[in-house]
Design a protein around this motif. Sequence first.
Motif, PDB file in Angstrom:
ATOM      1  N   ARG A   1      34.891  37.916  49.830  1.00 15.76           N
ATOM      2  CA  ARG A   1      33.999  37.889  48.674  1.00 15.76           C
ATOM      3  C   ARG A   1      33.243  36.589  48.491  1.00 15.76           C
ATOM      4  NH1 ARG A   1      35.741  41.784  45.594  1.00 15.76           N
ATOM      5  NH2 ARG A   1      37.102  42.854  46.962  1.00 15.76           N
ATOM      6  N   LYS A   2      33.610  35.582  49.225  1.00 12.44           N
ATOM      7  CA  LYS A   2      32.862  34.331  49.077  1.00 12.44           C
ATOM      8  C   LYS A   2      31.479  34.481  49.676  1.00 12.44           C
ATOM      9  CE  LYS A   2      37.012  31.774  49.676  1.00 12.44           C
ATOM     10  NZ  LYS A   2      37.754  31.075  50.698  1.00 12.44           N
TER      11      LYS A   2
ATOM     12  N   ALA B   1      29.590  48.464  40.557  1.00 12.44           N
ATOM     13  CA  ALA B   1      30.776  47.921  39.906  1.00 12.44           C
ATOM     14  C   ALA B   1      30.360  46.909  38.834  1.00 12.44           C
ATOM     15  CB  ALA B   1      31.702  47.262  40.933  1.00 12.44           C
ATOM     16  N   ASN B   2      29.073  46.623  38.763  1.00 15.13           N
ATOM     17  CA  ASN B   2      28.501  45.734  37.741  1.00 15.13           C
ATOM     18  C   ASN B   2      27.346  46.462  37.059  1.00 15.13           C
ATOM     19  OD1 ASN B   2      29.442  42.665  38.819  1.00 15.13           O
ATOM     20  ND2 ASN B   2      29.218  44.196  40.417  1.00 15.13           N
ATOM     21  N   PRO B   3      27.628  47.616  36.462  1.00 11.55           N
ATOM     22  CA  PRO B   3      26.520  48.475  36.022  1.00 11.55           C
ATOM     23  C   PRO B   3      25.596  47.815  35.007  1.00 11.55           C
ATOM     24  CG  PRO B   3      28.625  49.273  35.185  1.00 11.55           C
ATOM     25  CD  PRO B   3      28.940  48.215  36.178  1.00 11.55           C
TER      26      PRO B   3
ATOM     27  N   PHE C   1      40.263  49.807  43.510  1.00  9.32           N
ATOM     28  CA  PHE C   1      40.669  49.721  42.098  1.00  9.32           C
ATOM     29  C   PHE C   1      40.174  50.980  41.427  1.00  9.32           C
ATOM     30  CE2 PHE C   1      40.023  48.404  37.629  1.00  9.32           C
ATOM     31  CZ  PHE C   1      41.295  47.915  37.341  1.00  9.32           C
TER      32      PHE C   1
ATOM     33  N   ASN D   1      42.241  52.109  36.588  1.00  2.96           N
ATOM     34  CA  ASN D   1      43.031  50.985  36.101  1.00  2.96           C
ATOM     35  C   ASN D   1      44.243  50.624  36.946  1.00  2.96           C
ATOM     36  OD1 ASN D   1      41.948  52.614  33.424  1.00  2.96           O
ATOM     37  ND2 ASN D   1      41.567  50.411  33.418  1.00  2.96           N
TER      38      ASN D   1
ATOM     39  N   GLN E   1      38.211  46.766  48.480  1.00  4.14           N
ATOM     40  CA  GLN E   1      38.230  45.712  49.490  1.00  4.14           C
ATOM     41  C   GLN E   1      37.931  46.324  50.849  1.00  4.14           C
ATOM     42  OE1 GLN E   1      38.895  42.165  49.132  1.00  4.14           O
ATOM     43  NE2 GLN E   1      37.911  42.372  51.123  1.00  4.14           N
TER      44      GLN E   1
ATOM     45  N   PRO F   1      28.219  40.350  41.265  1.00  5.19           N
ATOM     46  CA  PRO F   1      29.235  39.756  42.140  1.00  5.19           C
ATOM     47  C   PRO F   1      30.551  40.533  42.243  1.00  5.19           C
ATOM     48  CG  PRO F   1      29.201  38.600  40.049  1.00  5.19           C
ATOM     49  CD  PRO F   1      28.086  39.623  39.998  1.00  5.19           C
ATOM     50  N   ALA F   2      30.893  41.318  41.226  1.00  7.12           N
ATOM     51  CA  ALA F   2      32.211  41.941  41.235  1.00  7.12           C
ATOM     52  C   ALA F   2      32.257  43.131  42.177  1.00  7.12           C
ATOM     53  CB  ALA F   2      32.594  42.400  39.826  1.00  7.12           C
ATOM     54  N   CYS F   3      33.439  43.425  42.681  1.00  6.41           N
ATOM     55  CA  CYS F   3      33.595  44.606  43.522  1.00  6.41           C
ATOM     56  C   CYS F   3      34.846  45.351  43.115  1.00  6.41           C
ATOM     57  CB  CYS F   3      33.649  44.225  44.994  1.00  6.41           C
ATOM     58  SG  CYS F   3      33.505  45.688  46.049  1.00  6.41           S
ATOM     59  N   ASN F   4      34.853  46.650  43.400  1.00 12.28           N
ATOM     60  CA  ASN F   4      35.967  47.488  42.995  1.00 12.28           C
ATOM     61  C   ASN F   4      36.798  47.996  44.176  1.00 12.28           C
ATOM     62  OD1 ASN F   4      33.937  49.057  43.989  1.00 12.28           O
ATOM     63  ND2 ASN F   4      33.527  50.163  42.073  1.00 12.28           N
TER      64      ASN F   4
ATOM     65  N   LEU G   1      23.713  33.366  42.750  1.00  8.08           N
ATOM     66  CA  LEU G   1      23.967  34.376  41.735  1.00  8.08           C
ATOM     67  C   LEU G   1      22.994  34.197  40.580  1.00  8.08           C
ATOM     68  CD1 LEU G   1      25.925  36.682  41.122  1.00  8.08           C
ATOM     69  CD2 LEU G   1      27.281  35.043  39.827  1.00  8.08           C
TER      70      LEU G   1
ATOM     71  N   LYS H   1      24.700  44.644  34.558  1.00  6.68           N
ATOM     72  CA  LYS H   1      23.777  43.681  35.170  1.00  6.68           C
ATOM     73  C   LYS H   1      22.766  44.397  36.072  1.00  6.68           C
ATOM     74  CE  LYS H   1      27.086  39.943  35.075  1.00  6.68           C
ATOM     75  NZ  LYS H   1      28.322  39.511  35.728  1.00  6.68           N
TER      76      LYS H   1
END
Lengths: 496, 87
Positions: free
Chosen positions: A77-78, A126-128, A191, A194, A71, A66-69, A93, A130
């Motif tokens: 994102r919903k 961005a969710n490596p 993003f 950091n 926009q 679900p996460a993203c780095n 999910l 998972k």
Amino acid sequence: MLELKVLGDHSETEVPQGGCSSGSCGSTDDQLSHLSESVRQRVFNHPCYSEQAHHHFARMHVAVAPACNIQCNYCNRKYDCANESRPGVVSELLTPKQAVKKTMAVAANIPQMTVLGIAGPGDPLANPNKTFSTFRMLTEQAPDIKLCVSTNGLALPDYADELTKHNIDHVTITINCVDPEIGAKIYPWVFWNNKRVRGVEGAKILIDRQQEGLEKLVERDILVKVNSVMLPGINDKHLAEVSRVVKSKGAFLHNVMPLIAEPEHGTYFGLMEQRGPTPKELQELQDECSGDMNMMRHCRQCRADAVGLLGEDRGAEFTMEKIEAMEIDYEAAMVKRKKVHDAINAELAKATTQSQSVNADHAIPAETRPVLMAIASQGGGLVNQHFGHAKEFLVYEASPEGVRFISHRKTDLYCTGGDTCGDGDSLLGGIIKALEGCEAVLCSKIGYEPWETLESAGIMPNGEHAMEKIEDAVWAVYVEMYQNGKLTDNQTQMTA
Amino acid sequence: MALKIVDRCVNCHACQMVCPTGSIRKGKNDAHFLINQDTCTECVGSYDEPQCSSICPIECAIEFSDGSPVNPFGSLTGLPLDKAPLV
Ligand code: SF4
Ligand code: SF4
Ligand code: SF4
């Protein structure tokens, strides 16, 4: 190592050959024929790469990331990641374990399912953890399933090596631009290291990473498809350049998708009323780019969690609750799957041979103008759907060179049931708008009322070719139009 | 000193993945994500910016301890105020 013979030992002859000089075999000709034999073997049974395969093989997606780095201005994102899927439908999910169980349950019950993709919402890379634990388990437990992944590219260079370790042979990168000034209008921030980096500076980082990732994958012999979202007024004039650049770096397909933006999606583009392209604009851009590179025209921007064959969604049969209760004997399933796959391959090979002869016996003068036709089809490569049941139409072009597949036109995308569809019967109005440029619509049956409306809009309904192969039916109608003198007037392409 | 996630959060998990102190967890049932008020350092000593609010895509989902949003409306999307979703 990546050369996965997922379908077992099919011989050379079973692989549909792309080089039909007649041009009559639809997508195979304009998408796959330029590919090397080894690439073709890897994609011919992938429903996302070949229109023919799309009728016979199925894919599914699971949402584990679900996460993203970054926009994107077309994303909220919903909803699902618009990079790969139609926004507006929320995916369930899943944990990696659940995703593996679901995939194997579907594969056992729908043997035509050949491909599992991880797509939105979010960016898989961005969710490596998972993403890769899902891939690792599937590579071990279900080696006959191909895996694919779509990414925005920001994290891609870091995972190029990891990606070679699984049954992955295609990666999709969404690349909307190679110019940071344009990028700033599409990506408000990324993003990175950091920090949230905005504007042109952020877009430049993303673009550089995408290009670096593309190069690294090509070096590692992973097939790369590039997706671009066509944004009129923003990148429409720029995408031919994108096509040129990604091709020169070794991407094997470039797929231009239309922006889908509605205010109710709540995305930046939706709220700012950024419009998507008309079917005609989209096709023109695809034509322009295809001089440069073979395009994938049949992408349907599938719902990220859709399950099943073309145009069907059997997702409701595979809710987590039902899956938990299923006992899956995957060893037995693999045997059954191989049988089904072999039969489909034989069928595909036969169909290819047949369609090569479509226009052999008809001599239509070379200067005859081409005609676009829309087909209502439930799959199987046949004219087999009632006009009123079609949620999408396949558009084919007939010309003296033969019949080729052009695109899909979704009707629900053009009809929002509101005033955008024009007066009167808004649904039919929406369909007519979606079929802009087509001169005939072929279906199994059609009611009297839509018949009249279509006719008066300059689109000839035709129910005479029910259950025929699409290419044959389109060719027959084209020949008939020619014989009736409809193609000899100096009227060029109808744009009604 | 701690940041706080409020109910505009869409549960995208992004903040949880970047928090250096492991202070973020999913709320119970379907509730939004939450920051452990005892362990959140606002990233002081780890990074220049609080990581959660630097990756969070949703405006007004994360607040300072005084209740003001770290990412006010319009600051991430560039949307004009009259397009503000009703809060
Ligand atoms: S990469 Fe996908 S999930 Fe991330 S913002 Fe873009 S469309 Fe949305
Ligand atoms: S401010 Fe830093 S420490 Fe606090 S929750 Fe956010 S990421 Fe974690
Ligand atoms: S990043 Fe923002 S929206 Fe996503 S889970 Fe964290 S607080 Fe919620």
